[in-house]
Design an enzyme around this catalytic site. Structure first.
Site, PDB file in Angstrom:
ATOM      1  N   LYS A 271     -10.506  25.234 -13.726  1.00  0.00           N
ATOM      2  CA  LYS A 271      -9.109  24.954 -13.375  1.00  0.00           C
ATOM      3  C   LYS A 271      -8.328  26.260 -13.257  1.00  0.00           C
ATOM      4  CE  LYS A 271      -8.506  20.567 -15.892  1.00  0.00           C
ATOM      5  NZ  LYS A 271      -8.222  19.694 -14.750  1.00  0.00           N
ATOM      6  N   ARG A 345     -14.550  10.589 -16.422  1.00  0.00           N
ATOM      7  CA  ARG A 345     -15.253   9.380 -15.970  1.00  0.00           C
ATOM      8  C   ARG A 345     -16.730   9.423 -16.366  1.00  0.00           C
ATOM      9  NH1 ARG A 345     -13.291  10.799 -10.022  1.00  0.00           N
ATOM     10  NH2 ARG A 345     -11.579  11.498 -11.352  1.00  0.00           N
TER      11      ARG A 345
HETATM   12  N1  BES Z   1      -8.125  15.950 -17.532  1.00  0.00           N
HETATM   13  C1  BES Z   1      -7.982  16.005 -16.146  1.00  0.00           C
HETATM   14  C2  BES Z   1      -6.836  15.159 -15.614  1.00  0.00           C
HETATM   15  C3  BES Z   1      -5.434  15.571 -15.985  1.00  0.00           C
HETATM   16  C4  BES Z   1      -4.803  16.592 -15.324  1.00  0.00           C
HETATM   17  C5  BES Z   1      -4.745  14.877 -16.947  1.00  0.00           C
HETATM   18  C6  BES Z   1      -3.505  16.936 -15.635  1.00  0.00           C
HETATM   19  C7  BES Z   1      -3.451  15.207 -17.261  1.00  0.00           C
HETATM   20  C8  BES Z   1      -2.821  16.243 -16.607  1.00  0.00           C
HETATM   21  C9  BES Z   1      -9.247  15.500 -15.442  1.00  0.00           C
HETATM   22  O1  BES Z   1     -10.434  15.691 -16.104  1.00  0.00           O
HETATM   23  C10 BES Z   1      -9.334  16.229 -14.145  1.00  0.00           C
HETATM   24  O2  BES Z   1      -9.538  17.405 -14.160  1.00  0.00           O
HETATM   25  N2  BES Z   1      -9.137  15.497 -13.071  1.00  0.00           N
HETATM   26  C11 BES Z   1      -9.151  16.046 -11.781  1.00  0.00           C
HETATM   27  C12 BES Z   1      -9.983  15.121 -10.942  1.00  0.00           C
HETATM   28  C13 BES Z   1     -10.502  15.707  -9.695  1.00  0.00           C
HETATM   29  C14 BES Z   1     -11.482  16.812  -9.951  1.00  0.00           C
HETATM   30  C15 BES Z   1     -11.127  14.597  -8.922  1.00  0.00           C
HETATM   31  C16 BES Z   1      -7.711  16.122 -11.265  1.00  0.00           C
HETATM   32  O3  BES Z   1      -6.900  15.257 -11.618  1.00  0.00           O
HETATM   33  O4  BES Z   1      -7.397  17.053 -10.558  1.00  0.00           O
HETATM   34 ZN    ZN Z   2     -11.301  17.618 -15.664  1.00  0.00          ZN
END
Ligand code: BES
Ligand code: ZN
Ligand code: ZN
Length: 493
Positions: A271, A345
């Protein structure tokens, strides 16, 4: 902080601060207080310095003319719009004013508001708002402690002590447990590891007497929970699956399954820094499940609750899972890892399949699954995706009652098509650019690991963590889910 109830007349009460509510366009209903304050209140009304707008405040010093030192008049807004959520809000709001004014104790007359709710409903909402409103995360503060004030006692006036105490007790339990969950979410990932959370659950199991099993790496390998294990491969922290159970003999049975990523760096699909900063909160779902189990036990709810926490840390490292890897999940389905940041997931895939083996009436998973849910619903509601109308409706009703609201998103075939794998059975990211309908894709992926049980998915990416203070919930972990689940379990038929 102690909450006590007392039958006394507000005009006679001896206290440093007396809080009294007043509706918009209504007269102040206590002439005795006004008299003691030499007409200061009627003057404020006449001069339109106070009109009862929601959260408007007006304070008057009694200057020795009354037993109370100060009166805080607080606006309750329009009477016909006043509900229990407004009472939670105003209770938290006034509690924080008292705290900011360096008081240790105060008295509130907010329960005397003449609205359609019963004494126990009102006092429960008052307690929830007050306890949650006064929450502060001070664990790591060592300096300037003298600048931090904590309220020690709140007295609430009532003419029905028994019912009020019942409501206060329940509200306190819900508020304090939610605050405990907020502590877990706010605790940094260097301390709140999967092992730490599993140990917290064990501590509660011993104290409250619910059943618990913790599976570590060896057991998870034996069970072939590769979707959960895969996520934790880049971390030095051992992944865990915590399984808790209340009331094994009860007929009704609900499984609650929580995402417990103690830190989500994204993995090799790392990230950007600003997205990573708050990712200690990625275990909020599993913390809420623990909270719900604690309350179900304490309230002796006549229902068998299975609580599952899927705990792992999503890091980068020489052994980390790679984009393009293919793994076989617990239920033998194969998964193509398209993006290592769609890890929630994956851990849930194994956890819900495990929960289904226990044959519950319904499975609800709760997860900070996507950032996309914030785009869709902001911070106001969790995304709800479900294969079952009864469960959906029950969650919607509980959401309205507790104001931990949910909003439904569809479960349609085109999304099922979008997660079909090319080389394996399913892929952990939708086709296309991969991010369209992200919240629905995430939920649909989890659905594919449910065989036939009624199931609902709650995406708390927006509601589990606040970036700004909101009424009785300050920024940081919100404890979302604890009150929603309690209400659902209490009302499940
Ligand atoms: N933990 C994150 C989602 C999240 C992001 C929760 C910001 C709360 C605040 C999750 O694991 C993630 O990284 N999701 C990605 C999904 C994508 C890679 C399909 C996202 O939301 O960008
Ligand atoms: Zn994630
Ligand atoms: Zn995550």
């Amino acid at each position: 902080m102690k909450l006590v109830s007392k039958t006394d007349k507000p005009e006679n009460i001896k206290t440093e601060l007396l809080i009294v509510g007043c509706f918009e366009k209504e007269k102040f209903t206590n002439p005795l207080i006004d008299k003691k304050l030499k007409g200061a209140i009627s003057k404020a009304f006449k001069e339109k310095k106070f009109e009862g707008e929601f959260k408007q405040v007006y304070s008057v010093s009694s200057l020795g003319n009354a037993n109370f030192e100060k009166l805080l008049l607080v606006g309750l807004g329009k009477k016909k719009e006043f509900d229990l959520e407004k009472l939670r809000k105003i209770s938290g709001f006034t509690a924080k004013i008292a705290r900011d004014n360096k008081l240790l104790k105060y008295t509130s007359n907010l329960l005397s508001v003449d609205v359609k709710y019963s004494s126990d409903e009102k006092s429960q909402a008052f307690a929830e708002g007050t306890v949650m409103g006064l929450y502060q995360f001070l664990k790591y503060k060592t300096q300037e402690k003298n600048k931090i004030n904590e309220i020690k006692e709140v007295t609430v006036l009532t003419n029905d002590v028994n019912k009020t105490n019942k409501g206060l007790k329940k509200g306190e339990l819900l508020g304090n447990t939610t605050n405990y969950v907020r502590d877990l979410v706010n605790t940094p990932a260097c301390e709140a590891t999967p092992t730490y959370l599993a140990n917290e659950a064990k501590k509660w199991a011993k104290k409250e007497g619910f059943k618990i099993t913790v599976f570590g790496k060896k057991e998870l390998e034996k069970k072939k929970m590769n979707a959960l294990l895969g996520v934790g491969k880049g971390s030095s922290q051992e992944s865990k699956l915590v399984v808790m159970e209340t009331n094994p003999k009860a007929k009704k049975k609900i499984a609650l399954v929580g995402k417990g990523i103690t830190f989500d760096s994204g993995g090799l699909d790392i990230k950007p820094a600003s997205y990573m900063l708050d990712m200690k909160s990625d275990m909020a779902g599993s913390a809420a499940v623990l909270g719900a189990i604690i309350i179900a036990t304490k309230l002796k709810l006549p229902i068998n609750v299975i609580g599952v926490m899927a705990l792992a840390e999503n890091m980068l490292g020489a052994s980390a899972q790679r984009p393009g890897d293919i793994i076989t999940a617990y239920n033998k389905k194969t998964i193509e890892i398209i993006n290592t940041d769609a890890e929630g997931r994956l851990v849930l895939a194994d956890a819900v399949a495990y929960a289904e083996e226990k044959k519950p009436d319904a499975i609800i998973d709760i997860a900070t699954l996507t950032g996309a849910v914030v785009v869709a619903l902001g911070y106001s509601a969790a995304g709800l995706i479900s294969n079952n109308d009864k469960l959906k409706n029950a969650l919607k009703k509980s959401g309205e009652r507790t104001f931990e609201r949910v909003w439904e998103l569809p479960l349609w075939d085109e999304f099922r098509d979008a997660i079909k794998g090319e080389l394996a059975d399913v892929r952990n990211l939708g086709k296309g650019k991969g991010f369209e309908g992200g919240t629905i894709i995430g939920g649909t992926f989890i659905e594919s690991f449910i065989d036939k049980t009624p199931w609902a998915h709650l995406d708390i990416g927006g509601t589990g963590w606040f970036v700004e203070d909101q009424d009785y919930i300050s920024k940081g972990g919100t404890g979302y889910g604890v009150r929603l689940f309690t209400d659902l379990l209490e009302n499940w038929k």
